[in-house]
Design a protein around this motif. Structure first.
Motif, PDB file in Angstrom:
ATOM      1  N   ILE A  53       0.847  -1.210   0.000  1.00  0.00           N
ATOM      2  CA  ILE A  53       0.000   0.000   0.000  1.00  0.00           C
ATOM      3  C   ILE A  53       0.879   1.255   0.000  1.00  0.00           C
ATOM      4  O   ILE A  53       0.677   2.167  -0.778  1.00  0.00           O
ATOM      5  CB  ILE A  53      -0.910   0.021   1.249  1.00  0.00           C
ATOM      6  CG1 ILE A  53      -1.782  -1.225   1.275  1.00  0.00           C
ATOM      7  CG2 ILE A  53      -1.776   1.264   1.267  1.00  0.00           C
ATOM      8  CD1 ILE A  53      -2.420  -1.466   2.622  1.00  0.00           C
ATOM      9  N   ILE A 107      -9.369  -3.813   1.262  1.00  0.00           N
ATOM     10  CA  ILE A 107      -9.337  -2.424   0.788  1.00  0.00           C
ATOM     11  C   ILE A 107     -10.354  -2.239  -0.343  1.00  0.00           C
ATOM     12  O   ILE A 107     -11.063  -1.236  -0.410  1.00  0.00           O
ATOM     13  CB  ILE A 107      -7.909  -2.049   0.341  1.00  0.00           C
ATOM     14  CG1 ILE A 107      -6.966  -2.138   1.543  1.00  0.00           C
ATOM     15  CG2 ILE A 107      -7.859  -0.645  -0.248  1.00  0.00           C
ATOM     16  CD1 ILE A 107      -5.531  -2.341   1.203  1.00  0.00           C
ATOM     17  N   ILE A 156       0.631   5.780  -3.421  1.00  0.00           N
ATOM     18  CA  ILE A 156      -0.721   5.588  -2.876  1.00  0.00           C
ATOM     19  C   ILE A 156      -1.770   6.122  -3.860  1.00  0.00           C
ATOM     20  O   ILE A 156      -2.863   5.584  -3.977  1.00  0.00           O
ATOM     21  CB  ILE A 156      -0.875   6.229  -1.469  1.00  0.00           C
ATOM     22  CG1 ILE A 156      -2.114   5.683  -0.757  1.00  0.00           C
ATOM     23  CG2 ILE A 156      -0.894   7.715  -1.512  1.00  0.00           C
ATOM     24  CD1 ILE A 156      -2.005   4.289  -0.264  1.00  0.00           C
TER      25      ILE A 156
END
Length: 456
Positions: free
Chosen positions: A126, A166, A441
């Motif tokens: 991530i 996610i 990100i």
């Protein structure tokens, strides 16, 4: 929704918070409205019921829209949960030409190499956060761009999470008819809201005690060094009170908030609180000393687990010592005498972190509560992203206008040969700053969006 307005969406285990904010004339964040709803369908930071989570998100969003008289189109979402873990990794690249200076492409190549790390099934990287760089063996370089060298290496802090968890959060947001503008790791958002730059430099551990999880972020020399998510939070304390006192959850939560203390020594044996019985049954009498003993036992367990993570980072080494100690935030940090207990167990200076440093002076007291630290951090993150986009758009406009001027034939006749040579030099000069590259990100967020769009 106005362009300069940002919305943070904190999807927690106990509550979902939608917060609308904007920058005022003094560069501080002004909160326009907050919406809160009970979090249904989330357990320890992970979605386990899509329908209930969507309904909770919609309730929070509607309340925030009414409070701020603004329509919400897009949000910045925080991710946490027990599936998040982090690791340290070192990597290097060998540059083909050591005679040219290191540029952003070299950094990108090095970061992309980190993404080739083999993860556990279902996990994805991530965040990749560079710690410090090394050029041809010369260590402790914080900014390598513009320097010469053949071998570029770096230490990275890599944050990893279950990509399905996610995607589920992203899916809930999109199904609630809201655009997903950005994803941020919640410990980083909380840190932005409550830590000062001096604390980050000196070395500090931020402990965000939520309902389902406790998040840890450690900073030293202004750089994030360690992150961890401990799968226990305020809910486990409530559960213990419920079991230990044989009462219902609602009463256990009220007891914890009103009379709870992390330090059992301060309550006398004769201090008693009476709880109404169910359906005409006799009331229950609970001594506050017993209540604090139940709370104390669980809080000690949580703090000790956090302290193990702080020691894993290497806090006991002379170079890695955290001078600024510990900052507690999140709803769980409001427990009475928690600060004293943390200091007693860890031996480190401790303070409660309020997100008021970056907020406008006339902010409501409720907003400056540690309860909303993550939401404030997410609003700030959204505002920063908007600012970056504006700067990039301006730079592109400048680039295009410069191109038009260079292409105009009338000007070139009047320009001297020396000036032309200077212009050509500028064009080939590798140190000319390019527009800021997208952070990983942001790429990760767009990949999640693409996945959901294709899944439709």
């Amino acid at each position: 929704m106005e362009q300069n307005i940002s919305v943070g969406l904190d999807i927690g285990t106990t509550k979902i918070v939608a917060m609308i904010g904007r920058k005022n004339d003094y560069g501080k964040v002004e909160i326009l409205g907050i919406g809160k709803s009970k979090s249904l369908g989330v357990h320890r930071g992970v979605v386990n019921n899509i329908t209930q989570t969507i309904q909770s998100i919609q309730l929070a969003i509607q309340e925030a829209e009414v409070a701020a008289s603004e329509k919400i189109d897009g949000v910045t979402v925080g991710i946490a949960g027990q599936h998040i873990r982090s690791l340290q990794h070192s990597d290097y690249i060998t540059r083909s030409n050591a005679e040219t200076v290191i540029n952003e492409d070299d950094i990108d190549r090095l970061i992309n190499q980190v993404h080739k790390l083999v993860m556990l099934p279902g996990e994805e990287i991530i965040h990749v956060l560079p710690q410090e760089y090394k050029i041809d063996g010369q260590a402790e370089i914080t900014e390598p761009i513009g320097m010469y060298g053949g071998r570029l290496e770096a230490n990275f802090h890599v944050v990893v999470g279950q990509v399905t968890s996610i995607r589920n959060i992203a899916r809930c947001v999109q199904t609630a008819d809201i655009e997903l503008e950005g994803i941020t790791l919640e410990p980083l958002a909380s840190a932005n809201a409550v830590l000062s730059q001096e604390e980050r430099e000196a070395g500090v551990a931020l402990i965000d005690i939520g309902g389902g999880t406790t998040d840890l972020a450690i900073f030293k020399d202004g750089i994030i060094r360690h992150t961890a998510v401990i799968p226990f939070g305020g809910n486990v304390i409530t559960e213990d009170i419920k079991e230990g006192c044989s009462i219902i959850e609602k009463q256990a939560e009220l007891l914890k908030v009103k009379f709870g203390s992390a330090w059992p020594g301060e309550n006398k044996e004769n201090e008693i609180v009476s709880i109404p019985g169910l359906r005409g049954r006799d009331p229950k009498e609970i001594t506050l000393k017993n209540l604090s003993k139940i709370i104390h036992a669980r809080v000690v367990e949580i703090i000790e687990q956090v302290y193990v993570e702080i020691k894993n980072y290497g806090h006991e080494e002379q170079k890695k010592i955290l001078i600024a100690g510990i900052v507690l935030t999140g709803g769980g940090s409001q427990l009475k005498h928690l600060k004293q207990l943390v200091e007693y167990i860890t031996g480190m200076d401790t303070r409660i972190g309020y997100p008021n440093e970056h907020l406008a002076g006339d902010s409501d007291d409720a907003v400056t509560s540690p309860l909303f630290a993550t939401a404030v951090g997410l609003v700030m993150d959204g505002l920063e992203r908007q600012e970056r986009k504006r700067v990039e758009a301006l730079e592109e406009d400048v680039d295009q206008s410069t191109q038009v001027v260079n292409e105009t034939p009338d000007f070139t006749e009047a320009v001297s040969e020396n000036q032309l040579e200077e212009e050509q030099e500028i064009e080939v000069n590798p140190t000319t700053p390019k527009k800021e590259r997208r952070s990983f990100i942001e790429n990760f967020t767009s990949r999640i969006k693409d996945f959901l769009d294709n899944a439709e």
